[in-house]
Write a protein that holds these residues in place. Structure first.
Motif, PDB file in Angstrom:
ATOM      1  N   THR A 101     -10.040   1.373   1.633  1.00  0.00           N
ATOM      2  CA  THR A 101     -11.420   1.022   1.265  1.00  0.00           C
ATOM      3  C   THR A 101     -11.489  -0.409   0.745  1.00  0.00           C
ATOM      4  O   THR A 101     -12.369  -1.180   1.136  1.00  0.00           O
ATOM      5  CB  THR A 101     -11.969   2.001   0.208  1.00  0.00           C
ATOM      6  OG1 THR A 101     -12.001   3.318   0.773  1.00  0.00           O
ATOM      7  CG2 THR A 101     -13.362   1.610  -0.262  1.00  0.00           C
ATOM      8  N   PHE A 102     -10.559  -0.778  -0.139  1.00  0.00           N
ATOM      9  CA  PHE A 102     -10.551  -2.130  -0.687  1.00  0.00           C
ATOM     10  C   PHE A 102     -10.273  -3.161   0.401  1.00  0.00           C
ATOM     11  O   PHE A 102     -10.905  -4.222   0.441  1.00  0.00           O
ATOM     12  CB  PHE A 102      -9.550  -2.252  -1.838  1.00  0.00           C
ATOM     13  CG  PHE A 102      -9.938  -1.460  -3.061  1.00  0.00           C
ATOM     14  CD1 PHE A 102     -11.240  -1.463  -3.543  1.00  0.00           C
ATOM     15  CD2 PHE A 102      -8.995  -0.701  -3.732  1.00  0.00           C
ATOM     16  CE1 PHE A 102     -11.602  -0.738  -4.671  1.00  0.00           C
ATOM     17  CE2 PHE A 102      -9.349   0.032  -4.867  1.00  0.00           C
ATOM     18  CZ  PHE A 102     -10.657   0.004  -5.336  1.00  0.00           C
ATOM     19  N   LEU A 103      -9.336  -2.875   1.292  1.00  0.00           N
ATOM     20  CA  LEU A 103      -9.046  -3.797   2.402  1.00  0.00           C
ATOM     21  C   LEU A 103     -10.267  -3.967   3.303  1.00  0.00           C
ATOM     22  O   LEU A 103     -10.608  -5.084   3.691  1.00  0.00           O
ATOM     23  CB  LEU A 103      -7.840  -3.319   3.210  1.00  0.00           C
ATOM     24  CG  LEU A 103      -6.485  -3.395   2.512  1.00  0.00           C
ATOM     25  CD1 LEU A 103      -5.420  -2.702   3.350  1.00  0.00           C
ATOM     26  CD2 LEU A 103      -6.100  -4.834   2.195  1.00  0.00           C
ATOM     27  N   ASP A 104     -10.933  -2.861   3.620  1.00  0.00           N
ATOM     28  CA  ASP A 104     -12.137  -2.916   4.452  1.00  0.00           C
ATOM     29  C   ASP A 104     -13.242  -3.736   3.787  1.00  0.00           C
ATOM     30  O   ASP A 104     -14.075  -4.336   4.462  1.00  0.00           O
ATOM     31  CB  ASP A 104     -12.658  -1.511   4.760  1.00  0.00           C
ATOM     32  CG  ASP A 104     -11.761  -0.744   5.726  1.00  0.00           C
ATOM     33  OD1 ASP A 104     -10.874  -1.364   6.365  1.00  0.00           O
ATOM     34  OD2 ASP A 104     -11.937   0.491   5.827  1.00  0.00           O
ATOM     35  N   ALA A 105     -13.257  -3.752   2.447  1.00  0.00           N
ATOM     36  CA  ALA A 105     -14.266  -4.509   1.699  1.00  0.00           C
ATOM     37  C   ALA A 105     -13.918  -5.994   1.610  1.00  0.00           C
ATOM     38  O   ALA A 105     -14.725  -6.782   1.122  1.00  0.00           O
ATOM     39  CB  ALA A 105     -14.424  -3.926   0.302  1.00  0.00           C
ATOM     40  N   GLY A 106     -12.719  -6.364   2.060  1.00  0.00           N
ATOM     41  CA  GLY A 106     -12.321  -7.762   2.040  1.00  0.00           C
ATOM     42  C   GLY A 106     -11.342  -8.133   0.944  1.00  0.00           C
ATOM     43  O   GLY A 106     -10.996  -9.301   0.798  1.00  0.00           O
ATOM     44  N   PHE A 107     -10.898  -7.161   0.164  1.00  0.00           N
ATOM     45  CA  PHE A 107      -9.879  -7.446  -0.845  1.00  0.00           C
ATOM     46  C   PHE A 107      -8.596  -7.861  -0.140  1.00  0.00           C
ATOM     47  O   PHE A 107      -8.286  -7.355   0.931  1.00  0.00           O
ATOM     48  CB  PHE A 107      -9.572  -6.194  -1.680  1.00  0.00           C
ATOM     49  CG  PHE A 107     -10.638  -5.784  -2.656  1.00  0.00           C
ATOM     50  CD1 PHE A 107     -10.289  -5.373  -3.931  1.00  0.00           C
ATOM     51  CD2 PHE A 107     -11.983  -5.765  -2.321  1.00  0.00           C
ATOM     52  CE1 PHE A 107     -11.243  -4.969  -4.846  1.00  0.00           C
ATOM     53  CE2 PHE A 107     -12.949  -5.366  -3.217  1.00  0.00           C
ATOM     54  CZ  PHE A 107     -12.585  -4.966  -4.492  1.00  0.00           C
ATOM     55  N   SER A 108      -7.859  -8.764  -0.738  1.00  0.00           N
ATOM     56  CA  SER A 108      -6.570  -9.146  -0.165  1.00  0.00           C
ATOM     57  C   SER A 108      -5.614  -7.955  -0.267  1.00  0.00           C
ATOM     58  O   SER A 108      -5.785  -7.090  -1.137  1.00  0.00           O
ATOM     59  CB  SER A 108      -5.982 -10.333  -0.916  1.00  0.00           C
ATOM     60  OG  SER A 108      -5.586  -9.936  -2.227  1.00  0.00           O
ATOM     61  N   PRO A 109      -4.602  -7.899   0.590  1.00  0.00           N
ATOM     62  CA  PRO A 109      -3.613  -6.824   0.463  1.00  0.00           C
ATOM     63  C   PRO A 109      -2.983  -6.785  -0.931  1.00  0.00           C
ATOM     64  O   PRO A 109      -2.750  -5.703  -1.474  1.00  0.00           O
ATOM     65  CB  PRO A 109      -2.579  -7.162   1.542  1.00  0.00           C
ATOM     66  CG  PRO A 109      -3.364  -7.894   2.581  1.00  0.00           C
ATOM     67  CD  PRO A 109      -4.370  -8.712   1.795  1.00  0.00           C
ATOM     68  N   ALA A 110      -2.741  -7.952  -1.520  1.00  0.00           N
ATOM     69  CA  ALA A 110      -2.126  -7.985  -2.857  1.00  0.00           C
ATOM     70  C   ALA A 110      -3.021  -7.326  -3.903  1.00  0.00           C
ATOM     71  O   ALA A 110      -2.543  -6.559  -4.750  1.00  0.00           O
ATOM     72  CB  ALA A 110      -1.810  -9.423  -3.254  1.00  0.00           C
ATOM     73  N   LEU A 111      -4.326  -7.605  -3.847  1.00  0.00           N
ATOM     74  CA  LEU A 111      -5.237  -7.004  -4.826  1.00  0.00           C
ATOM     75  C   LEU A 111      -5.413  -5.513  -4.574  1.00  0.00           C
ATOM     76  O   LEU A 111      -5.434  -4.713  -5.516  1.00  0.00           O
ATOM     77  CB  LEU A 111      -6.596  -7.710  -4.813  1.00  0.00           C
ATOM     78  CG  LEU A 111      -7.617  -7.196  -5.829  1.00  0.00           C
ATOM     79  CD1 LEU A 111      -7.074  -7.239  -7.251  1.00  0.00           C
ATOM     80  CD2 LEU A 111      -8.916  -7.993  -5.717  1.00  0.00           C
ATOM     81  N   ALA A 112      -5.513  -5.120  -3.321  1.00  0.00           N
ATOM     82  CA  ALA A 112      -5.649  -3.690  -2.998  1.00  0.00           C
ATOM     83  C   ALA A 112      -4.419  -2.918  -3.468  1.00  0.00           C
ATOM     84  O   ALA A 112      -4.536  -1.821  -4.030  1.00  0.00           O
ATOM     85  CB  ALA A 112      -5.854  -3.508  -1.496  1.00  0.00           C
ATOM     86  N   LEU A 113      -3.232  -3.488  -3.257  1.00  0.00           N
ATOM     87  CA  LEU A 113      -2.007  -2.837  -3.725  1.00  0.00           C
ATOM     88  C   LEU A 113      -1.911  -2.840  -5.248  1.00  0.00           C
ATOM     89  O   LEU A 113      -1.406  -1.892  -5.838  1.00  0.00           O
ATOM     90  CB  LEU A 113      -0.781  -3.507  -3.110  1.00  0.00           C
ATOM     91  CG  LEU A 113      -0.591  -3.236  -1.624  1.00  0.00           C
ATOM     92  CD1 LEU A 113       0.557  -4.070  -1.072  1.00  0.00           C
ATOM     93  CD2 LEU A 113      -0.368  -1.762  -1.359  1.00  0.00           C
TER      94      LEU A 113
END
Length: 179
Positions: free
Chosen positions: A139-151
């Motif tokens: 969900t976070f990745l789809d919203a445009g969050f970077s992989p680092a922030l989503a992780l």
């Protein structure tokens, strides 16, 4: 038993749900925990006030299933979701899952791992929490969050909170309007 647990999702019990009509009837302010029946209650309020075009939330979180269910409703109706003050846990997931996102000046999103309120045996609980964490990362990745922030969200203990603000989200190039 797993079906019941999955329906309940994570919980961050606390404040009672309060819904008020704001801004000349064009906004609903929703404050409190995202608990069982949350999505249906907000959907009913939206049906009563069809002129509403923005849902303002202030929530410490609650049940992921309810948050995701409301995001589907908001997306189908094209309603903006504006986070004010603090929008944490399931609230932040709901914000990210909504296509039309706004963040009030000074508002923050709180991110952390999933936590289950329903008692499950250890291995099953760990499996369900990992499953939810993976869904939240998507969900976070789809919203445009970077992989680092989503992780980072999936790695922050559920007993803690990683807070992000508009400046960090802009740096991440997450699409949202600042209000």
């Amino acid at each position: 038993m797993l079906a019941v647990a999955m329906a309940l999702g994570t919980a961050n019990a606390g404040e009672s749900l309060r819904i008020t009509l704001e801004r000349d009837g064009h906004a609903l302010l929703v404050r409190g925990s995202i608990e069982a029946g949350f999505a249906d209650t907000v959907r009913a309020a939206l049906a009563t006030h069809p002129q509403v075009d923005v849902l303002i939330v202030r929530s410490r979180g609650g049940l992921l299933h309810e948050a995701r269910k409301l995001a589907v409703v908001l997306n189908a109706r094209g309603i903006k979701l504006r986070a004010e003050d603090r929008c944490a846990s399931a609230c932040a997931v709901m914000w990210a899952a909504t296509q039309r996102r706004e963040l009030a000046t000074g508002a923050r999103l709180g991110l952390h791992r999933s936590k289950w309120a329903v008692h499950l045996p250890g291995p099953l609980r760990a499996w369900v929490e990992r499953r939810n964490d993976r869904a939240n990362v998507r969900t976070f990745l789809d919203a445009g969050f970077s992989p680092a922030l989503a992780l980072r969200a999936a790695q922050t203990p559920s007993s803690s909170m990683y807070w992000v603000d508009a400046r960090q989200l802009e740096h991440e190039q997450v699409e949202f309007a600042l209000q």
